[in-house]
Design an enzyme around this catalytic site. Structure first.
Site, PDB file in Angstrom:
ATOM      1  N   ARG A   1       8.368  -7.706 -18.113  1.00  0.00           N
ATOM      2  CA  ARG A   1       7.714  -8.088 -16.838  1.00  0.00           C
ATOM      3  C   ARG A   1       8.250  -9.428 -16.329  1.00  0.00           C
ATOM      4  O   ARG A   1       8.380  -9.639 -15.124  1.00  0.00           O
ATOM      5  CB  ARG A   1       6.202  -8.176 -17.022  1.00  0.00           C
ATOM      6  CG  ARG A   1       5.540  -6.853 -17.373  1.00  0.00           C
ATOM      7  CD  ARG A   1       4.035  -7.028 -17.488  1.00  0.00           C
ATOM      8  NE  ARG A   1       3.355  -5.821 -17.911  1.00  0.00           N
ATOM      9  CZ  ARG A   1       3.039  -5.526 -19.179  1.00  0.00           C
ATOM     10  NH1 ARG A   1       3.350  -6.367 -20.147  1.00  0.00           N
ATOM     11  NH2 ARG A   1       2.415  -4.411 -19.478  1.00  0.00           N
TER      12      ARG A   1
ATOM     13  N   ALA B   1       0.801  -1.228   0.000  1.00  0.00           N
ATOM     14  CA  ALA B   1       0.000   0.000   0.000  1.00  0.00           C
ATOM     15  C   ALA B   1       0.832   1.274   0.000  1.00  0.00           C
ATOM     16  O   ALA B   1       0.279   2.361  -0.151  1.00  0.00           O
ATOM     17  CB  ALA B   1      -0.958  -0.002   1.191  1.00  0.00           C
TER      18      ALA B   1
ATOM     19  N   ASN C   1       9.752 -11.500  -7.513  1.00  0.00           N
ATOM     20  CA  ASN C   1       8.397 -11.280  -7.012  1.00  0.00           C
ATOM     21  C   ASN C   1       7.722 -12.581  -6.575  1.00  0.00           C
ATOM     22  O   ASN C   1       6.914 -12.580  -5.646  1.00  0.00           O
ATOM     23  CB  ASN C   1       7.557 -10.531  -8.055  1.00  0.00           C
ATOM     24  CG  ASN C   1       7.893  -9.045  -8.068  1.00  0.00           C
ATOM     25  OD1 ASN C   1       8.499  -8.539  -7.116  1.00  0.00           O
ATOM     26  ND2 ASN C   1       7.517  -8.343  -9.116  1.00  0.00           N
TER      27      ASN C   1
ATOM     28  N   ARG D   1       8.943  -3.083 -12.919  1.00  0.00           N
ATOM     29  CA  ARG D   1      10.047  -3.130 -13.885  1.00  0.00           C
ATOM     30  C   ARG D   1      10.592  -1.721 -14.136  1.00  0.00           C
ATOM     31  O   ARG D   1       9.881  -0.724 -13.988  1.00  0.00           O
ATOM     32  CB  ARG D   1       9.629  -3.802 -15.178  1.00  0.00           C
ATOM     33  CG  ARG D   1       8.522  -3.132 -15.936  1.00  0.00           C
ATOM     34  CD  ARG D   1       8.293  -3.865 -17.242  1.00  0.00           C
ATOM     35  NE  ARG D   1       7.024  -3.499 -17.830  1.00  0.00           N
ATOM     36  CZ  ARG D   1       6.747  -3.638 -19.110  1.00  0.00           C
ATOM     37  NH1 ARG D   1       7.635  -4.150 -19.932  1.00  0.00           N
ATOM     38  NH2 ARG D   1       5.560  -3.294 -19.584  1.00  0.00           N
TER      39      ARG D   1
ATOM     40  N   VAL E   1      -1.804  -8.334  -8.395  1.00  0.00           N
ATOM     41  CA  VAL E   1      -1.477  -7.275  -9.361  1.00  0.00           C
ATOM     42  C   VAL E   1       0.009  -7.357  -9.708  1.00  0.00           C
ATOM     43  O   VAL E   1       0.429  -7.103 -10.839  1.00  0.00           O
ATOM     44  CB  VAL E   1      -1.827  -5.878  -8.773  1.00  0.00           C
ATOM     45  CG1 VAL E   1      -1.433  -4.764  -9.739  1.00  0.00           C
ATOM     46  CG2 VAL E   1      -3.319  -5.797  -8.457  1.00  0.00           C
ATOM     47  N   THR E   2       0.801  -7.788  -8.731  1.00  0.00           N
ATOM     48  CA  THR E   2       2.261  -7.889  -8.872  1.00  0.00           C
ATOM     49  C   THR E   2       2.641  -8.666 -10.137  1.00  0.00           C
ATOM     50  O   THR E   2       2.103  -9.745 -10.395  1.00  0.00           O
ATOM     51  CB  THR E   2       2.833  -8.628  -7.637  1.00  0.00           C
ATOM     52  OG1 THR E   2       2.332  -7.989  -6.469  1.00  0.00           O
ATOM     53  CG2 THR E   2       4.342  -8.626  -7.637  1.00  0.00           C
TER      54      THR E   2
ATOM     55  N   ARG F   1      -7.303  -0.935 -22.572  1.00  0.00           N
ATOM     56  CA  ARG F   1      -6.467  -0.082 -23.439  1.00  0.00           C
ATOM     57  C   ARG F   1      -6.914  -0.221 -24.899  1.00  0.00           C
ATOM     58  O   ARG F   1      -7.011   0.762 -25.632  1.00  0.00           O
ATOM     59  CB  ARG F   1      -4.985  -0.473 -23.274  1.00  0.00           C
ATOM     60  CG  ARG F   1      -4.411   0.006 -21.942  1.00  0.00           C
ATOM     61  CD  ARG F   1      -3.026  -0.568 -21.660  1.00  0.00           C
ATOM     62  NE  ARG F   1      -2.445   0.063 -20.470  1.00  0.00           N
ATOM     63  CZ  ARG F   1      -1.527  -0.494 -19.690  1.00  0.00           C
ATOM     64  NH1 ARG F   1      -1.057  -1.704 -19.951  1.00  0.00           N
ATOM     65  NH2 ARG F   1      -1.071   0.153 -18.643  1.00  0.00           N
TER      66      ARG F   1
ATOM     67  N   HIS G   1      -0.359 -11.352 -19.885  1.00  0.00           N
ATOM     68  CA  HIS G   1      -0.267  -9.892 -19.711  1.00  0.00           C
ATOM     69  C   HIS G   1       1.174  -9.562 -20.088  1.00  0.00           C
ATOM     70  O   HIS G   1       2.049  -9.424 -19.239  1.00  0.00           O
ATOM     71  CB  HIS G   1      -0.588  -9.504 -18.261  1.00  0.00           C
ATOM     72  CG  HIS G   1      -0.392  -8.025 -17.989  1.00  0.00           C
ATOM     73  ND1 HIS G   1      -0.962  -7.042 -18.751  1.00  0.00           N
ATOM     74  CD2 HIS G   1       0.337  -7.382 -17.035  1.00  0.00           C
ATOM     75  CE1 HIS G   1      -0.602  -5.859 -18.286  1.00  0.00           C
ATOM     76  NE2 HIS G   1       0.195  -6.037 -17.249  1.00  0.00           N
TER      77      HIS G   1
HETATM   78  N1  LIG Z   1      -0.788  -6.372 -13.514  1.00  0.00           N
HETATM   79  C1  LIG Z   1      -0.769  -5.121 -13.900  1.00  0.00           C
HETATM   80  O1  LIG Z   1      -1.487  -4.745 -14.819  1.00  0.00           O
HETATM   81  C2  LIG Z   1       0.112  -4.159 -13.196  1.00  0.00           C
HETATM   82  C3  LIG Z   1       1.061  -4.623 -12.345  1.00  0.00           C
HETATM   83  N2  LIG Z   1       1.914  -3.782 -11.703  1.00  0.00           N
HETATM   84  C4  LIG Z   1       2.891  -4.381 -10.805  1.00  0.00           C
HETATM   85  O2  LIG Z   1       2.541  -4.037  -9.460  1.00  0.00           O
HETATM   86  C5  LIG Z   1       3.726  -4.042  -8.658  1.00  0.00           C
HETATM   87  C6  LIG Z   1       3.831  -2.736  -7.881  1.00  0.00           C
HETATM   88  O3  LIG Z   1       4.052  -1.663  -8.784  1.00  0.00           O
HETATM   89  P1  LIG Z   1       4.303  -0.181  -8.213  1.00  0.00           P
HETATM   90  O4  LIG Z   1       3.282   0.153  -7.207  1.00  0.00           O
HETATM   91  O5  LIG Z   1       4.487   0.688  -9.379  1.00  0.00           O
HETATM   92  O6  LIG Z   1       5.711  -0.381  -7.483  1.00  0.00           O
HETATM   93  P2  LIG Z   1       6.294   0.429  -6.218  1.00  0.00           P
HETATM   94  O7  LIG Z   1       7.761   0.175  -6.175  1.00  0.00           O
HETATM   95  O8  LIG Z   1       5.812   1.829  -6.249  1.00  0.00           O
HETATM   96  O9  LIG Z   1       5.611  -0.299  -4.973  1.00  0.00           O
HETATM   97  C7  LIG Z   1       5.962  -1.593  -4.622  1.00  0.00           C
HETATM   98  C8  LIG Z   1       5.380  -1.916  -3.279  1.00  0.00           C
HETATM   99  O10 LIG Z   1       5.793  -3.237  -2.963  1.00  0.00           O
HETATM  100  C9  LIG Z   1       6.450  -3.238  -1.676  1.00  0.00           C
HETATM  101  N3  LIG Z   1       7.502  -4.246  -1.668  1.00  0.00           N
HETATM  102  C10 LIG Z   1       8.642  -4.263  -2.414  1.00  0.00           C
HETATM  103  N4  LIG Z   1       9.387  -5.342  -2.082  1.00  0.00           N
HETATM  104  C11 LIG Z   1       8.702  -5.990  -1.093  1.00  0.00           C
HETATM  105  C12 LIG Z   1       8.968  -7.170  -0.309  1.00  0.00           C
HETATM  106  N5  LIG Z   1      10.100  -7.863  -0.469  1.00  0.00           N
HETATM  107  N6  LIG Z   1       8.044  -7.544   0.592  1.00  0.00           N
HETATM  108  C13 LIG Z   1       6.907  -6.828   0.767  1.00  0.00           C
HETATM  109  N7  LIG Z   1       6.615  -5.701   0.079  1.00  0.00           N
HETATM  110  C14 LIG Z   1       7.508  -5.301  -0.845  1.00  0.00           C
HETATM  111  C15 LIG Z   1       7.017  -1.822  -1.513  1.00  0.00           C
HETATM  112  O11 LIG Z   1       7.212  -1.528  -0.151  1.00  0.00           O
HETATM  113  C16 LIG Z   1       5.900  -0.998  -2.147  1.00  0.00           C
HETATM  114  O12 LIG Z   1       4.845  -0.802  -1.237  1.00  0.00           O
HETATM  115  C17 LIG Z   1       4.885  -4.302  -9.631  1.00  0.00           C
HETATM  116  O13 LIG Z   1       5.229  -5.673  -9.637  1.00  0.00           O
HETATM  117  C18 LIG Z   1       4.295  -3.880 -10.966  1.00  0.00           C
HETATM  118  O14 LIG Z   1       4.957  -4.486 -12.052  1.00  0.00           O
HETATM  119  C19 LIG Z   1       1.816  -2.432 -11.852  1.00  0.00           C
HETATM  120  C20 LIG Z   1       0.869  -1.908 -12.689  1.00  0.00           C
HETATM  121  C21 LIG Z   1      -0.061  -2.723 -13.437  1.00  0.00           C
HETATM  122  O1  LIG Z   2       3.924  -2.374 -17.632  1.00  0.00           O
HETATM  123  C1  LIG Z   2       4.136  -2.598 -16.418  1.00  0.00           C
HETATM  124  O2  LIG Z   2       5.188  -3.044 -15.937  1.00  0.00           O
HETATM  125  C2  LIG Z   2       2.988  -2.346 -15.494  1.00  0.00           C
HETATM  126  C3  LIG Z   2       1.845  -3.081 -16.075  1.00  0.00           C
HETATM  127  O3  LIG Z   2       1.788  -4.284 -16.048  1.00  0.00           O
HETATM  128  C4  LIG Z   2       0.917  -2.340 -16.913  1.00  0.00           C
HETATM  129  O4  LIG Z   2       0.689  -1.142 -16.712  1.00  0.00           O
HETATM  130  O5  LIG Z   2       0.368  -2.963 -17.821  1.00  0.00           O
END
Ligand SMILES: NC(=O)C1=CN([C@@H]2O[C@H](COP(=O)(O)OP(=O)(O)OC[C@H]3O[C@@H](n4cnc5c(N)ncnc54)[C@H](O)[C@@H]3O)[C@@H](O)[C@H]2O)C=CC1
Ligand SMILES: O=C([O-])CC(=O)C(=O)O
Length: 317
Positions: A91, A9, A98, A85, A121-122, A154, A178
């Site tokens: 990804r 969060a 992750n 990333r 989401v990760t 999109r 994805h």
């Molecule tokens: N599936 C999708 O469509 C999307 C997926 N994502 C993914 O969501 C994830 C988060 O993205 P953002 O918020 O931009 O990254 P961010 O770096 O801003 O946030 C990451 C969060 O994960 C936590 N975290 C990192 N390492 C950790 C660990 N070892 N244990 C527990 N918590 C940990 C951090 O403290 C932070 O709260 C990424 O893997 C990103 O690729 C992001 C956007 C869209």
């Molecule tokens: O592109 C990324 O790494 C984040 C994600 O999955 C998206 O926005 O589709």
């Protein structure tokens, strides 16, 4: 009324998802979970969100914590925790790092919240969904990932702009990874209820350019502004509302399929699924030949990345 928990969060996606989810009428409690040391940031988020509630007339009980034990009794747990990333990365480059986080998280959640729905989401989201399924011990209906829902949105937006119609007139789906091997379903794309390929203007549609733009959308946004936030945040809220409202909408998420699509299965990947309060239920599909071929390739790729990660996780234990 429901308790929704967001893991990760303090991250870009987690913070904005907290805002979008707080607007959903069925949410009575929201828990923001971050890593130890981030208490001040989490407290600040709660105060900032509370300020917005007065203006909106929202009434959600907010709390924060740094322990997975706090997630007990959640109805939905959304996992945005993990590394994002960087420009130039795929990804799938994040898969093992992750997966380790998700495996540990899922094990705890499986024990402490056996009735919850776990929403990944990760990234890489198809792989983290499979890891969560294995390590949580929850049923397949209880686990899903954001999958190709955002990609489908999109594409929907590009089609609406091309045909100069309101987005609500466009229905479309992307299935599969994805990621690069995603598969657009033109056979399931309609505008105003009419199949897109029966419209005279379809022949001029820059279909390949559109799908290329969707494939590279996340990468382009990360290059320009560091992270994708608003798209994923709104997409997450749509899914949470669909579950809590028991809406039975069919959305394209990463889900475990047995053999629902042309006999292809035993993988977590983006597929259309009926979604309600009990979870996520993939819809059996009959596709065009080229779509099946594309989906097979995508499944093959995700199966391999998933199998490699599972093997490394087991070896690391
Ligand atoms: N599936 C999708 O469509 C999307 C997926 N994502 C993914 O969501 C994830 C988060 O993205 P953002 O918020 O931009 O990254 P961010 O770096 O801003 O946030 C990451 C969060 O994960 C936590 N975290 C990192 N390492 C950790 C660990 N070892 N244990 C527990 N918590 C940990 C951090 O403290 C932070 O709260 C990424 O893997 C990103 O690729 C992001 C956007 C869209
Ligand atoms: O592109 C990324 O790494 C984040 C994600 O999955 C998206 O926005 O589709």
């Amino acid at each position: 009324m429901a308790k929704v928990t967001i893991l990760g969060a303090t991250g870009n996606v987690g913070v904005f998802a907290a805002h979008t989810i707080s607007e959903i009428p069925y949410v009575s409690d929201m828990l923001l979970v971050g890593r130890p040391g981030r208490e001040d940031f989490l407290a600040g988020c709660c105060r900032d969100l509370s300020d917005s509630f007065a203006a909106r007339g929202t009434d959600v009980r907010l709390s924060y914590g740094t322990s997975l034990a706090d997630t007990k009794d959640s109805d939905i747990i959304i996992c945005t925790a993990g590394v994002p990333r960087r420009p130039g990365q795929d990804r799938n480059d994040l898969a093992f790092e992750n997966a380790k986080i998700i495996a540990e998280t899922a094990e705890t959640i499986g024990r402490s919240s056996p009735d919850a729905i776990l929403f990944l989401v990760t990234n890489p989201v198809d792989v983290t969904t499979a890891v969560a399924l294995k390590y949580s011990g929850l049923q397949p209906r209880q686990i899903f990932g954001l999958g190709t829902h955002l990609d489908s949105m999109r594409l929907k937006s590009l089609i609406a702009r091309y045909f100069r119609v309101h987005v609500s007139e466009v229905h479309t789906r992307i299935i599969g990874e994805h990621g690069d091997s995603m598969v657009p379903l033109w056979s399931a794309t309609t505008i105003g209820g009419i199949r897109i390929n029966s419209l005279p203007t379809f022949s001029g549609l820059p279909a390949q350019e559109m799908i290329d733009a969707v494939r590279t959308s996340g990468e382009a946004i990360i290059r320009d502004k560091g992270s994708t936030v608003y798209g994923p945040g709104e997409a997450i809220a749509t899914l949470v509302k669909t579950i809590l409202g028991d809406e039975n909408r069919i959305l394209t998420v990463s889900s475990y399929i047995k053999s629902e699509i042309h006999g292809i299965g035993d993988v977590c990947i983006g597929v259309p699924a009926r979604i309600n309060r009990d979870g996520v239920f993939p819809v059996p599909l009959s596709l065009e030949e080229d779509e099946v071929a594309g989906f097979r390739e995508s499944v093959k790729k995700i199966r391999k990345v998933t199998a490699d990660v599972m093997e490394r996780l087991e070896a690391a234990r």
